[in-house]
Structures are given as C-alpha cells and as structure tokens.
Design a protein around this motif. Sequence first.
Motif, short mmCIF file in Angstrom:
data_model
loop_
_atom_site.label_atom_id
_atom_site.label_comp_id
_atom_site.label_asym_id
_atom_site.label_seq_id
_atom_site.Cartn_x
_atom_site.Cartn_y
_atom_site.Cartn_z
N ILE A 92 -0.89 21.32 -31.83
CA ILE A 92 0.52 21.35 -32.20
C ILE A 92 0.86 19.99 -32.82
O ILE A 92 0.72 18.96 -32.17
CB ILE A 92 1.43 21.60 -30.98
N GLN A 93 1.28 20.00 -34.07
CA GLN A 93 1.69 18.77 -34.73
C GLN A 93 3.17 18.55 -34.44
O GLN A 93 4.03 19.29 -34.89
CB GLN A 93 1.48 18.87 -36.25
N PHE A 94 3.47 17.54 -33.64
CA PHE A 94 4.85 17.27 -33.25
C PHE A 94 5.57 16.57 -34.40
O PHE A 94 5.09 15.57 -34.93
CB PHE A 94 4.89 16.40 -32.00
N THR A 95 6.73 17.13 -34.76
CA THR A 95 7.55 16.60 -35.85
C THR A 95 9.01 16.56 -35.40
O THR A 95 9.39 17.25 -34.44
CB THR A 95 7.42 17.48 -37.11
N LEU A 99 11.07 22.71 -32.59
CA LEU A 99 11.96 23.28 -31.59
C LEU A 99 11.16 23.69 -30.35
O LEU A 99 9.97 23.98 -30.45
CB LEU A 99 12.68 24.51 -32.15
N PRO A 100 11.82 23.74 -29.18
CA PRO A 100 11.10 24.18 -27.97
C PRO A 100 10.44 25.54 -28.12
O PRO A 100 9.35 25.77 -27.59
CB PRO A 100 12.21 24.20 -26.91
N ALA A 101 11.09 26.44 -28.86
CA ALA A 101 10.52 27.78 -29.06
C ALA A 101 9.22 27.72 -29.84
O ALA A 101 8.35 28.59 -29.66
CB ALA A 101 11.53 28.67 -29.79
N ASP A 102 9.07 26.72 -30.72
CA ASP A 102 7.82 26.57 -31.47
C ASP A 102 6.67 26.19 -30.55
O ASP A 102 5.50 26.34 -30.92
CB ASP A 102 7.98 25.50 -32.55
N GLU A 132 0.70 13.34 -32.05
CA GLU A 132 1.88 12.49 -32.31
C GLU A 132 3.07 13.00 -31.49
O GLU A 132 4.15 13.27 -32.01
CB GLU A 132 2.22 12.47 -33.80
N ILE A 133 2.88 13.08 -30.18
CA ILE A 133 3.87 13.68 -29.29
C ILE A 133 5.21 12.96 -29.33
O ILE A 133 6.26 13.56 -29.12
CB ILE A 133 3.33 13.73 -27.84
N ASN A 134 5.21 11.67 -29.64
CA ASN A 134 6.47 10.92 -29.64
C ASN A 134 7.26 11.08 -30.94
O ASN A 134 8.26 10.40 -31.14
CB ASN A 134 6.22 9.44 -29.36
N ARG A 135 6.82 11.97 -31.82
CA ARG A 135 7.60 12.23 -33.04
C ARG A 135 8.57 13.40 -32.87
O ARG A 135 9.36 13.68 -33.77
CB ARG A 135 6.67 12.51 -34.23
N THR A 180 10.41 8.00 -34.27
CA THR A 180 9.75 8.37 -33.02
C THR A 180 10.75 8.37 -31.87
O THR A 180 11.82 7.77 -31.95
CB THR A 180 8.59 7.41 -32.68
N TYR A 181 10.37 9.04 -30.79
CA TYR A 181 11.22 9.16 -29.60
C TYR A 181 10.36 8.82 -28.38
O TYR A 181 9.36 9.51 -28.12
CB TYR A 181 11.79 10.57 -29.47
N SER A 182 10.73 7.79 -27.65
CA SER A 182 9.94 7.38 -26.49
C SER A 182 9.88 8.50 -25.46
O SER A 182 10.88 9.20 -25.22
CB SER A 182 10.55 6.13 -25.86
#
Length: 349
Positions: A92-95, A99-102, A132-135, A180-182
């Motif tokens: 899963i490429q975090f961007t 959305l949570p549903a994705d 890139e979970i923090n994105r 990014t989001y911590s």
Amino acid sequence: MFHSPRTIKKQKIFGSVIMKKQLDVSERSREIIQAVRSGMAETIVGQQSLVDGILIACIAGGHVLLEGVPGLAKTLAVKTFAGLSALSFKRIQFTPDLLPADLVGTLIYNREKADFSVRKGPVFSNLVLADEINRAPAKVQSALLEAMAERQVTIGETTYALPDPFFVLATQNPIEQEGTYSLPEAELDRFLFKLHVPYPSMEEEHRIVLQSDGVSSKPRPDAVVSAADLSLVREEASRVVCDESLIDYIVRLVAATRPADSVRRDKKQRDDYIRYLSFGASPRASIALCRTAKINALFNGRTFVLPEDIKAVAYPVLRHRLVLSYEAGADNLSSDDIISRILGVVPLP
C-alpha cells in the motif's frame, strides 16, 4: 552442542535448570533461519541487522517500522522477504489523499439486491507493506490501529478477522518533513521493532553498483519459509529459558525509561538522562524485550538468554517508545543515545 568454559559459567549463573533440561536448537529452525538469510543476501547487500530484525519480528508475531533515507532498499528488503515467504502480500503506497476505506475496505451498495456487500481492502493479507506510512493523514494511520493491535477490522457493523499470521512492515523517511504526518504514539507502540537502515559501507556500495544492472531482471525468489515454519521457530523460541534475574533486569531497564519520582530517587538508576525524557515505555516493551531476546538467543544457537541478547534487542524495541523532552532536542540527543545511557546505568544481574 559444545559450550566453552565461559559459556558454561554463564549458564550456571542463570540457573542450573539450563544445564540439565535444555536441548540443542533444532536442525529445522537453523535451516529456516539460514534459508531466509541466504535468500535475502542474494538481493540485499549487507544490512544484516535489518534482515535479522525483520525475521526476529515476524517470528515473534510483531510489526516493524523501517526508517532510513531514500535509496537504502527498505522497500526492496520487505518485497524480497515477502517473496521468500509463502505468505500473501500486499503493498500500500501511503499518500495524502488516501482514505481509510482504501486500506481496510468498505461497504458497496448492490442495486439489484438492494443491500450492501463488503469489499475487503488490501490489509486482508498476511504481509502488508505500508510504504511511506507517514505520508498519509491521521485518519488513515488510525485505521491501522485495530488491525495491528487486535488482528481484526471493523467494516460497518461487522468485525472481520485478519489472516493469520498478520504483519505490517512500514517504511518512513526521517529527513523529509514536507507533506508528512508524524505517527501518533499509540500507533508507534504497536510496532514491535523500529529498525534504522544505515548507509552501506564503501565496499558494500561497490557491490551494489556492480550488481545493480541485474536486479530488475532477477526472477522472483522461491519461497523458503511458510507460516508453519515461522510458527515452529516461534514455538521453539518460547521454550528458551529466560532466568527470573534476567526478567527482573528487563523490568528495571523499562522502568528506567519512565521519568517517575521513584526512578529519580533510585541512586542506582539516577542519571542526568532523566531530564531528557518526557514519557517512557509501557509494559508492552518489557514483553517485547523478553520475547525477542529469546529469539535472538535462538539465532545464536543457544537455548538460554544472556544479558547480551537483551542488549541486542533493546534499541529496536525501545527507540520508538521513548518520548524525548525539549532538552534532548536542544542537546542533539537521539533515543539511541538515551538507551545507551540507560544500559550503562542499570546494573547487570
């Protein structure tokens, strides 16, 4: 199994039961560990601590956060490990627009039947790479909390169990902060290990450049480890002896990370590192230290834990569970620096 006089002495220190009842590490466990190491080495140059860290965490049934600058083969390491395992795998490429549903799935309305059906998301896999979970924003990161802690996902009014085993291997870039989001502390605590991915040595980088042309053409590696194999090694690790004196050492190490009045008054543990800590590790860290120290002992061909095993896993277990104070940042100190001080202050059993 041959033991040197020094090793036998350590065995006696941590309980005579070890000398009488413990058996050698099984041949099958050695084969599994070596097969994964060898398979990873065909693609990943060096990074032995990274390879062992991923394997230890998966044997322990925990999640891993990999942190390093771009280009250090974090994603490649996870994909290679997935190829070596006979486990279902999703990336899963975090961007920022995820959305949570994705991630977990959603309810789809069926016009013909006039009802809703469930479309499960990519999190329904044995091995999930959260790249890139923090994105991704906080609402997406929070969608992983239930999955990581309880191995289940709630969609609508129904809760669905995730496949067994279930691992999240997440990557993040520590130097780029824009966009990014911590990660929240609650989610960080769900990770068993946080592994730092360092730069390669000059010799390793030379080998990387030489073999870079053939990486894309390499076939997918054959699976060498299954869920049953991981369970077998986990079961053997659970039988590794950890003396009560070492469990007490683990508890004192974790307690030393908490800036409580009882720790401040303890002369054995008192040190100026306390002012660099705002919050310490929870009992979840103590459990993780004991469990992974046993697996580390197994990796070294032993059926008993030594203090060296605890120290070896202390950094990946604790570094993401410490909340540093403003003074730590002002003095340019990292979590690893504080852990080093704690290991130096807390007396060995």
